[in-house]
Design an enzyme around this catalytic site. Sequence first.
Site, PDB file in Angstrom:
ATOM      1  N   GLY A 223       0.836  -1.193   0.000  1.00  0.00           N
ATOM      2  CA  GLY A 223       0.000   0.000   0.000  1.00  0.00           C
ATOM      3  C   GLY A 223       0.866   1.236   0.000  1.00  0.00           C
ATOM      4  O   GLY A 223       2.096   1.162   0.098  1.00  0.00           O
ATOM      5  N   ALA A 224       0.183   2.359  -0.174  1.00  0.00           N
ATOM      6  CA  ALA A 224       0.922   3.621  -0.155  1.00  0.00           C
ATOM      7  C   ALA A 224       0.350   4.482   0.950  1.00  0.00           C
ATOM      8  O   ALA A 224      -0.845   4.756   0.980  1.00  0.00           O
ATOM      9  CB  ALA A 224       0.777   4.309  -1.494  1.00  0.00           C
ATOM     10  N   GLY A 225       1.198   4.849   1.895  1.00  0.00           N
ATOM     11  CA  GLY A 225       0.758   5.728   2.969  1.00  0.00           C
ATOM     12  C   GLY A 225       1.083   7.167   2.599  1.00  0.00           C
ATOM     13  O   GLY A 225       1.615   7.441   1.519  1.00  0.00           O
ATOM     14  N   GLU A 226       0.758   8.061   3.515  1.00  0.00           N
ATOM     15  CA  GLU A 226       0.992   9.483   3.245  1.00  0.00           C
ATOM     16  C   GLU A 226       2.480   9.773   3.083  1.00  0.00           C
ATOM     17  O   GLU A 226       2.900  10.576   2.266  1.00  0.00           O
ATOM     18  CB  GLU A 226       0.422  10.289   4.419  1.00  0.00           C
ATOM     19  CG  GLU A 226       0.639  11.764   4.296  1.00  0.00           C
ATOM     20  CD  GLU A 226       0.572  12.457   5.656  1.00  0.00           C
ATOM     21  OE1 GLU A 226       0.164  11.810   6.628  1.00  0.00           O
ATOM     22  OE2 GLU A 226       0.960  13.625   5.714  1.00  0.00           O
ATOM     23  N   PHE A 227       3.313   9.062   3.867  1.00  0.00           N
ATOM     24  CA  PHE A 227       4.725   9.402   3.920  1.00  0.00           C
ATOM     25  C   PHE A 227       5.618   8.495   3.075  1.00  0.00           C
ATOM     26  O   PHE A 227       6.791   8.784   2.907  1.00  0.00           O
ATOM     27  CB  PHE A 227       5.205   9.346   5.373  1.00  0.00           C
ATOM     28  CG  PHE A 227       4.520  10.362   6.249  1.00  0.00           C
ATOM     29  CD1 PHE A 227       4.956  11.678   6.260  1.00  0.00           C
ATOM     30  CD2 PHE A 227       3.449  10.007   7.048  1.00  0.00           C
ATOM     31  CE1 PHE A 227       4.321  12.624   7.069  1.00  0.00           C
ATOM     32  CE2 PHE A 227       2.819  10.944   7.853  1.00  0.00           C
ATOM     33  CZ  PHE A 227       3.250  12.258   7.862  1.00  0.00           C
ATOM     34  N   GLY A 228       5.070   7.394   2.585  1.00  0.00           N
ATOM     35  CA  GLY A 228       5.889   6.484   1.791  1.00  0.00           C
ATOM     36  C   GLY A 228       5.187   5.154   1.663  1.00  0.00           C
ATOM     37  O   GLY A 228       4.041   4.994   2.100  1.00  0.00           O
ATOM     38  N   GLU A 229       5.901   4.200   1.061  1.00  0.00           N
ATOM     39  CA  GLU A 229       5.286   2.900   0.825  1.00  0.00           C
ATOM     40  C   GLU A 229       5.035   2.129   2.129  1.00  0.00           C
ATOM     41  O   GLU A 229       5.742   2.327   3.112  1.00  0.00           O
ATOM     42  CB  GLU A 229       6.206   2.027  -0.021  1.00  0.00           C
ATOM     43  CG  GLU A 229       6.024   2.212  -1.499  1.00  0.00           C
ATOM     44  CD  GLU A 229       7.076   3.124  -2.084  1.00  0.00           C
ATOM     45  OE1 GLU A 229       8.126   3.251  -1.437  1.00  0.00           O
ATOM     46  OE2 GLU A 229       6.826   3.738  -3.138  1.00  0.00           O
TER      47      GLU A 229
ATOM     48  N   LYS B 125       5.756   0.617   7.641  1.00  0.00           N
ATOM     49  CA  LYS B 125       5.504   1.905   6.997  1.00  0.00           C
ATOM     50  C   LYS B 125       6.822   2.628   6.883  1.00  0.00           C
ATOM     51  O   LYS B 125       7.572   2.713   7.873  1.00  0.00           O
ATOM     52  CB  LYS B 125       4.537   2.737   7.836  1.00  0.00           C
ATOM     53  CG  LYS B 125       3.143   2.219   7.788  1.00  0.00           C
ATOM     54  CD  LYS B 125       2.202   3.226   8.394  1.00  0.00           C
ATOM     55  CE  LYS B 125       0.777   2.768   8.252  1.00  0.00           C
ATOM     56  NZ  LYS B 125      -0.171   3.756   8.710  1.00  0.00           N
TER      57      LYS B 125
ATOM     58  N   ASP C 118     -11.324  10.189  12.250  1.00  0.00           N
ATOM     59  CA  ASP C 118     -11.368   9.723  10.854  1.00  0.00           C
ATOM     60  C   ASP C 118     -11.747   8.243  10.817  1.00  0.00           C
ATOM     61  O   ASP C 118     -11.151   7.444  10.112  1.00  0.00           O
ATOM     62  CB  ASP C 118     -10.005   9.949  10.193  1.00  0.00           C
ATOM     63  CG  ASP C 118     -10.102   9.851   8.671  1.00  0.00           C
ATOM     64  OD1 ASP C 118     -11.231   9.823   8.142  1.00  0.00           O
ATOM     65  OD2 ASP C 118      -9.046   9.815   8.019  1.00  0.00           O
TER      66      ASP C 118
HETATM   67  P1  AMP Z   1      -2.129   3.744   5.792  1.00  0.00           P
HETATM   68  O1  AMP Z   1      -1.018   4.680   5.477  1.00  0.00           O
HETATM   69  O2  AMP Z   1      -2.158   3.311   7.214  1.00  0.00           O
HETATM   70  O3  AMP Z   1      -3.464   4.261   5.325  1.00  0.00           O
HETATM   71  O4  AMP Z   1      -1.820   2.421   4.933  1.00  0.00           O
HETATM   72  C1  AMP Z   1      -1.942   2.367   3.528  1.00  0.00           C
HETATM   73  C2  AMP Z   1      -2.409   0.977   3.112  1.00  0.00           C
HETATM   74  O5  AMP Z   1      -1.434   0.007   3.491  1.00  0.00           O
HETATM   75  C3  AMP Z   1      -3.684   0.531   3.789  1.00  0.00           C
HETATM   76  O6  AMP Z   1      -4.847   0.942   3.103  1.00  0.00           O
HETATM   77  C4  AMP Z   1      -3.553  -0.988   3.780  1.00  0.00           C
HETATM   78  O7  AMP Z   1      -3.974  -1.500   2.525  1.00  0.00           O
HETATM   79  C5  AMP Z   1      -2.066  -1.189   3.923  1.00  0.00           C
HETATM   80  N1  AMP Z   1      -1.726  -1.426   5.343  1.00  0.00           N
HETATM   81  C6  AMP Z   1      -1.399  -0.505   6.270  1.00  0.00           C
HETATM   82  N2  AMP Z   1      -1.153  -1.094   7.442  1.00  0.00           N
HETATM   83  C7  AMP Z   1      -1.331  -2.414   7.270  1.00  0.00           C
HETATM   84  C8  AMP Z   1      -1.243  -3.564   8.136  1.00  0.00           C
HETATM   85  N3  AMP Z   1      -0.916  -3.437   9.414  1.00  0.00           N
HETATM   86  N4  AMP Z   1      -1.494  -4.768   7.616  1.00  0.00           N
HETATM   87  C9  AMP Z   1      -1.844  -4.885   6.303  1.00  0.00           C
HETATM   88  N5  AMP Z   1      -1.959  -3.852   5.452  1.00  0.00           N
HETATM   89  C10 AMP Z   1      -1.696  -2.629   5.927  1.00  0.00           C
END
Ligand code: AMP
EC number: 2.7.10.1
Length: 908
Positions: free
Chosen positions: A552-558, A577, A670
Site C-alpha cells: 500500500g501507499a501511505g501518506e509518507f511512503g510505501e 511503513k 477519521d
Molecule cells: P495507511 O497509510 O495506514 O493508510 O496504509 C496504507 C495501506 O497500506 C492501507 O490501506 C492498507 O492496505 C495497507 N496497510 C497498512 N497497514 C497495514 C497492516 N498493518 N497490515 C496490512 N496492510 C496494511
Amino acid sequence: MLMFISQVCNIVMLLVKCTFPCPRNVLLMTLNGSQFYTYSICNVEEREQDNWLRTTFIQRHPLASRVFVELKFIVRDCNSFDGASLICKETFNLYTSESDADVGTTFRKSQFKKVATIAPDEITGKNEMHINTETRVVDGLSRKGFYLAFQDIGACIALLSVRVFYKTCPGTVQNLATFPETVAGAENQPLTEVSGVCVDNAASEELPRIYCTEEGKWAVQVGQCQCKPGYEEVKDTCQECRPGSFKAEASSDACEPCPANTDTLEHGAVLCACKDGFFRAPTDPSTGPCSGPPSAPRDLSAVPQPSVGRLILSWTPPEDTGGRNDITYSVECQRCDGVVCHPCGERVRYEPASMKLTEARVSVSELEAHLNYTFIVEAHSGVSQLAGEAQRPPSRSNVTIFLHYTGEHPPQITTMRLVGRTSTSLALSWDVSPRPRPQLNIRYKLTYHKKVSIFCFSHQECPEIKLFVLCIILVLCQYGCFYLFIPFFFVFRKRNSHTRQGPEDTYFSTPEQLKPLKTYVDPHTYEDPNVAVLKFATEIHPSHITKQKVIGAGEFGEVYRGILKAPGRKEVAVAIKTLKPGYTEKQRQDFLSEASIMGQFSHQNIIRLEGVVTKFKHAMIVTEYMENGALDRYLRDHDGEISSFQLVGMLRGIAAGMKYLSDMSYVHRDLAARNILVNNNMECKVSDFGLSRVLEDDPEGTYTTSGGKIPIRWTAPEAIAYRKFTSASDVWSFGIVMWEVMAFGERPYWDMSNHEVMKAINEAFRLPAPMDCPSAVYQLMLQCWLQDRAKRPRFGDIVSLLDKLLRSPESLKTIADFDPRVSIRLPSTSGSDGSPFRSVSEWLESIKMSQYSENFTCAGIVTMEQVLQMKTEDIKNIGVRLPGHLKRIAYSILGLKDQTSTLSVFAV
Ligand code: AMP
C-alpha cells in the site's frame, strides 16, 4: 401405464361392405365367462375378396400421437377346408384414417392408410381353436380422432376384440420433486423431457427434470430438490426439524441434534442458540457448539531470580476451558501499597509478552526492589469478550510478592501527574521508585520556575496545560504516592492543534471514568517529539526487519509486508511503513507521531505497534500484519458472501476498539471502513492514528468553511460546522462504518456531492437501510446519527447492544424495510451521463456486477430489452448464484423498469 381409448370388443362395429349377409357375420360369443361380439368372415372359395370392417370414430387424447392397437382374432387353416382352395388366404390388413370429425357411415377406401398385414401365429384347424393376439403401433397421429379398419382379402377369420390404447408415465414424486402424468412417446420422441416442481419446503438450484420413455417409464432425473434449511426429508415430503435439532442449509441431510451447549425450542430451527452463559466467537461457525469463558488459571506462583533480575510467573491451565482450545493468558502487574494498587507502568518487561500468552509461564523483569507486587493472570478465550462481566466465571488469579530492597540508594521519582485543581490549588501525585522502606523518613523537594510569560487563568484560554513549578516546598512523607496542594500561580503554555478531547468535553469523562494512568497523552505535549516516540515505542534495529512486498501507499511512503525477527523472539509477519527520502524534520516527526500514539494503546481491536526505527536514516513504523487489508476493499471483494452474523461480529470488534479509545479520551476523527484493517480471522482493528492524517492523508478530506480538511460523509454535523470533535462525533462515524459494513463497502451517500450530503443531513435525512440489514442494526445506526450528540449511544452501550444481538442470532432475522430504488441508488434508466445504457456490459458495470458479463453473453442476453424481460429465475439460470448478487441485479432491473427512482425520500 396403458390408457384405453377404445375397447372395441363390446361396441357395435359398423360393417361397411360385405359380400355376405351382414347379420350372419356378427355373433354374440361367450369366452371365459364374458360375452362379446365377434366379427367373422369366411369367403375362402370366392375370388377377389375385398371386405371391410371399420370402427366408429375414436377420439384421440391431444398428446397421444402414437397409439397401440391390440387385436385378438382367429384364422382358419386353409388346409382345413376340404379340397383346399388355392385362393384361400390366412391374413388380413389393418388400416387407419385420421379425421377431425365423425363422418358417420361415409366410407371411402382411398382415405385409409395401411398400417400392417396381420398374420396369425397359430392357425385354427378342424378340431382345435387358437386365439391370436397381435399389437401394432399407429404413429404420427395429429388430428382430433381416427378410424381403424380391417380388410379381408379372402381368409376365414373371426375378430374377437380390438383394444386401442396409449401409454403414459404416471404422476410421481421422485427425490422431492413432483412430476405430472405424461403421455409417453409424444411427438415421435423416444424420450419426453418433463419439468417438475419441488415439494413444499424444498428447493433446487436447477429446475428438476426427468424423462418419460416410450414405454411409459420414468428415467434419468436431473436437478436435485433438497429440503430447505430447517426441514428434513420424510417420505417424499419436507418436515420441520423437531425442537432440539436444526438444519442450517438446504441439503439432503437429516436435521442434526443441537451441538453442545446450544438448544432450540422451536420447530424448523435453522440454528441452535447458545444456552445461557455460552457463546460463539465471531470466528466460530454458527452451526458449531457454543462454549463458555475459561475459569481462572490455577496454582499461580511467582519465583524471583535475583541473580538475573527477574521473576518467573507460572501457573497451570484453568480447570474448565469452557470447551475451547484457544486459551491465552494476559498478565497484569500492580504495585500495591496497603489497599491502594497502581499499575506498574510501562517499564516492566515481560518475556515473551504480557498478552496473548499461549504458554502458562512468563518472565518479568525491570522490577524495583522493596515493593509489594501483585500479578494478576487472566485466562482468555475467543468468547471471553462476549461473556458480560456478570456471567463470567472468575477467570483471574493473582499472586503477591514482596521484592527486597538490596541497595542503599535514595528512591527516585519516576512520573508526576496533575490529579486535581481548584481555583487556588493544584493536587499533584508522583511515583517513587524504589519504594522507600517505611522506617525511612523521606523528604521531597518541589521546585518551580517561570517558563514562558503568557498568563492565562481559565482553561478556555488554555485548553492544554503544562505545569511548571512556581515555589519550593518541602514535604515529609512515608509512602510512594503523594498529594500536595500549592497556591496558584501557574504558567501555561498554549497549544493550538490536535487536542483529541478538550477539557470541556465531559461527554465520556465522568469523574469515575477518569483513569489518569490510562489517559492518552498527546505527543505534542512533549517538547521533543523524539522523546515521545522513545517513551511509547520500542526501538527496532533495521537488521531485524525484512521487507517483502509493497502492499500500500501511505501518506509518507510505501507500506510493505515483511518479517520481524527480534532476538530471542519468534518471527512475526508485520506491516512496515516507511518514510520516503527527502523528508523534512517536520514530516519525520509527523510520521513518527503515529507510532507515539499507537504505542500507547494495547487492545485486541486496535492495530498493535511492534516498534519503530528512528535511529537510522530510514525511519520505519512496524505494526502487526493484517492479512486481509483495509475493511472497505475486503467487503467489496466479498460482496454478499459474509453472513449478517459475521458482519455484526466485525462491527462488535470495531466498537470494542473504539470504546477502548474513548475510555482513554482519544478521539479518532477519521473513523471509516478504509481505516479499519482486517486479519485472517476476520478480526477488525482500528488503525490510522497519525496527527496530520485527517488534514493531509485521507483522500476523503475536504476543506470546510470552519477550516481544516474533513471527511464529510463520515463526520458528525457539529464537527463539520464548528470542529466539535468528541467521542460522540466518533460514534456518528461509527454509524457510517456500520452502514458501510452492512452494505458491503458501498460508498455512503453514493455519488451525492459533499454539499448535497451536508444539506440532506441538515434537513434530517439519513442513509436508508442497506439490503438485508437486520432491523436492530439499522436502528442502532439511526441512534448514532442523532443530531443531538448527547443523545447518541456511547461506545460502551454499542458494544453491549452488539453483544446482545450476537448472543441471540434470532434477533438478526427481522430485516429492516428496504426500498431497492432508494437503498441501492441503482441508476434508473440511464448511465451517469444521463443517456440510456448502450450495452448490457455498461449496465452491469454501473451496478458493479461486471463479472457476470460473460454469463449474459453466453445466455444470449445481449440487449437491454432482453435484460428487462428477465425474471429472478432467469438470472439464476444464467449462473448468478450468490443471493446478494442475485438481488442486486434483480433490483436493478426493477429500477430500470421504474424510472421514478430518486434518492430524495430517505427521511427518518
Ligand atoms: P495507511 O497509510 O495506514 O493508510 O496504509 C496504507 C495501506 O497500506 C492501507 O490501506 C492498507 O492496505 C495497507 N496497510 C497498512 N497497514 C497495514 C497492516 N498493518 N497490515 C496490512 N496492510 C496494511
